[in-house]
Design a protein around this motif. Structure first.
Motif, PDB file in Angstrom:
ATOM      1  N   PRO A  81      -4.100   7.261  -3.796  1.00 60.42           N
ATOM      2  CA  PRO A  81      -3.996   8.509  -3.187  1.00 60.42           C
ATOM      3  C   PRO A  81      -3.665   8.376  -1.656  1.00 60.42           C
ATOM      4  O   PRO A  81      -3.998   7.395  -1.137  1.00 60.42           O
ATOM      5  CB  PRO A  81      -5.510   9.142  -3.320  1.00 60.42           C
ATOM      6  CG  PRO A  81      -6.409   7.960  -3.330  1.00 60.42           C
ATOM      7  CD  PRO A  81      -5.479   6.977  -4.183  1.00 60.42           C
ATOM      8  N   SER A  82      -2.755   9.201  -1.090  1.00 59.69           N
ATOM      9  CA  SER A  82      -2.187   9.095   0.139  1.00 59.69           C
ATOM     10  C   SER A  82      -3.382   9.644   1.068  1.00 59.69           C
ATOM     11  O   SER A  82      -3.570  10.966   1.001  1.00 59.69           O
ATOM     12  CB  SER A  82      -0.924   9.650   0.371  1.00 59.69           C
ATOM     13  OG  SER A  82      -0.566   9.703   1.702  1.00 59.69           O
ATOM     14  N   THR A  83      -4.258   8.978   1.658  1.00 59.59           N
ATOM     15  CA  THR A  83      -5.306   9.443   2.513  1.00 59.59           C
ATOM     16  C   THR A  83      -4.855   9.020   4.082  1.00 59.59           C
ATOM     17  O   THR A  83      -4.206   7.972   4.053  1.00 59.59           O
ATOM     18  CB  THR A  83      -6.707   9.047   2.075  1.00 59.59           C
ATOM     19  OG1 THR A  83      -6.767   7.417   2.234  1.00 59.59           O
ATOM     20  CG2 THR A  83      -6.901   9.591   0.779  1.00 59.59           C
ATOM     21  N   TRP A  84      -5.520   9.636   5.004  1.00 54.90           N
ATOM     22  CA  TRP A  84      -5.245   9.031   6.382  1.00 54.90           C
ATOM     23  C   TRP A  84      -5.834   7.865   6.635  1.00 54.90           C
ATOM     24  O   TRP A  84      -5.360   7.028   7.226  1.00 54.90           O
ATOM     25  CB  TRP A  84      -6.252  10.077   7.401  1.00 54.90           C
ATOM     26  CG  TRP A  84      -5.446  11.257   7.696  1.00 54.90           C
ATOM     27  CD1 TRP A  84      -5.530  12.479   6.959  1.00 54.90           C
ATOM     28  CD2 TRP A  84      -4.204  11.438   8.483  1.00 54.90           C
ATOM     29  NE1 TRP A  84      -4.778  13.564   7.545  1.00 54.90           N
ATOM     30  CE2 TRP A  84      -3.820  12.938   8.537  1.00 54.90           C
ATOM     31  CE3 TRP A  84      -3.578  10.691   9.381  1.00 54.90           C
ATOM     32  CZ2 TRP A  84      -2.918  13.324   9.247  1.00 54.90           C
ATOM     33  CZ3 TRP A  84      -2.592  11.069   9.974  1.00 54.90           C
ATOM     34  CH2 TRP A  84      -2.171  12.511  10.110  1.00 54.90           C
TER      35      TRP A  84
ATOM     36  N   LEU B  54      -6.000   5.240   4.363  1.00 51.35           N
ATOM     37  CA  LEU B  54      -5.335   4.395   3.709  1.00 51.35           C
ATOM     38  C   LEU B  54      -3.957   4.120   4.230  1.00 51.35           C
ATOM     39  O   LEU B  54      -3.484   2.946   4.648  1.00 51.35           O
ATOM     40  CB  LEU B  54      -5.028   4.969   2.244  1.00 51.35           C
ATOM     41  CG  LEU B  54      -4.496   3.546   1.337  1.00 51.35           C
ATOM     42  CD1 LEU B  54      -5.417   2.511   1.371  1.00 51.35           C
ATOM     43  CD2 LEU B  54      -4.456   4.118  -0.248  1.00 51.35           C
ATOM     44  N   ASN B  55      -3.438   5.272   4.750  1.00 50.78           N
ATOM     45  CA  ASN B  55      -2.029   5.360   5.564  1.00 50.78           C
ATOM     46  C   ASN B  55      -2.155   4.574   6.952  1.00 50.78           C
ATOM     47  O   ASN B  55      -1.497   3.611   7.154  1.00 50.78           O
ATOM     48  CB  ASN B  55      -1.832   6.459   6.026  1.00 50.78           C
ATOM     49  CG  ASN B  55      -1.245   7.266   4.873  1.00 50.78           C
ATOM     50  OD1 ASN B  55      -0.504   6.643   3.932  1.00 50.78           O
ATOM     51  ND2 ASN B  55      -1.245   8.615   4.890  1.00 50.78           N
TER      52      ASN B  55
ATOM     53  N   LEU C 135       0.902  -1.232  -0.091  1.00 45.10           N
ATOM     54  CA  LEU C 135      -0.134  -0.066  -0.043  1.00 45.10           C
ATOM     55  C   LEU C 135       0.988   1.118  -0.010  1.00 45.10           C
ATOM     56  O   LEU C 135       0.519   2.049  -0.803  1.00 45.10           O
ATOM     57  CB  LEU C 135      -0.927   0.056   1.130  1.00 45.10           C
ATOM     58  CG  LEU C 135      -1.992  -0.915   1.270  1.00 45.10           C
ATOM     59  CD1 LEU C 135      -2.712  -1.059   2.108  1.00 45.10           C
ATOM     60  CD2 LEU C 135      -2.939  -0.546  -0.357  1.00 45.10           C
ATOM     61  N   PRO C 136       1.930   1.445   0.821  1.00 42.37           N
ATOM     62  CA  PRO C 136       2.621   2.688   0.770  1.00 42.37           C
ATOM     63  C   PRO C 136       3.376   2.958  -0.585  1.00 42.37           C
ATOM     64  O   PRO C 136       3.719   3.657  -1.087  1.00 42.37           O
ATOM     65  CB  PRO C 136       3.566   2.502   1.897  1.00 42.37           C
ATOM     66  CG  PRO C 136       2.930   1.637   2.861  1.00 42.37           C
ATOM     67  CD  PRO C 136       2.077   0.460   2.148  1.00 42.37           C
TER      68      PRO C 136
ATOM     69  N   MET D 278       1.254   4.070  -3.062  1.00 42.58           N
ATOM     70  CA  MET D 278       0.884   5.489  -2.613  1.00 42.58           C
ATOM     71  C   MET D 278       2.233   6.297  -3.140  1.00 42.58           C
ATOM     72  O   MET D 278       1.956   7.438  -3.783  1.00 42.58           O
ATOM     73  CB  MET D 278       0.873   5.689  -1.277  1.00 42.58           C
ATOM     74  CG  MET D 278      -0.602   5.455  -0.715  1.00 42.58           C
ATOM     75  SD  MET D 278      -0.846   5.704   1.097  1.00 42.58           S
ATOM     76  CE  MET D 278      -0.706   4.073   1.726  1.00 42.58           C
ATOM     77  N   VAL D 279       3.461   5.986  -2.936  1.00 41.75           N
ATOM     78  CA  VAL D 279       4.575   6.821  -3.511  1.00 41.75           C
ATOM     79  C   VAL D 279       4.427   6.452  -4.972  1.00 41.75           C
ATOM     80  O   VAL D 279       5.150   7.733  -5.586  1.00 41.75           O
ATOM     81  CB  VAL D 279       5.948   5.993  -3.242  1.00 41.75           C
ATOM     82  CG1 VAL D 279       7.132   6.479  -3.454  1.00 41.75           C
ATOM     83  CG2 VAL D 279       6.072   6.170  -1.452  1.00 41.75           C
TER      84      VAL D 279
END
Length: 67
Positions: free
Chosen positions: A33-36, A38-39, A23-24, A27-28
């Motif tokens: 999209p980098s969302t709270w 998903l993080n 997942l990260p 995102m990179v």
């Protein structure tokens, strides 16, 4: 419901670790999209995978220890 065997716990922990790394990475790359949320999901998957995998290894060693 039967409890998980040590090998199933190790496999589940490994799968969660793969999700926690993938997942990260996506995102990179910009594929996700980098969302709270998903993080937080990636962090929780990585942390729970580490815990479940360690617990599975501990159970395996405890069952197969030669005294």
């Amino acid at each position: 419901m039967r409890p998980l065997t040590p090998w199933q716990m190790i496999g589940l922990g490994g799968a969660l670790e793969v999700v926690g790394v993938t997942l990260p990475f996506l995102m990179v790359l910009g594929a996700l999209p980098s969302t709270w949320l998903l993080n937080l999901t990636a962090f929780a998957a990585s942390l729970s995978g580490l815990f479940i995998g360690s617990l599975g290894v501990t159970m395996y060693v405890r069952l197969h220890r030669k005294r």
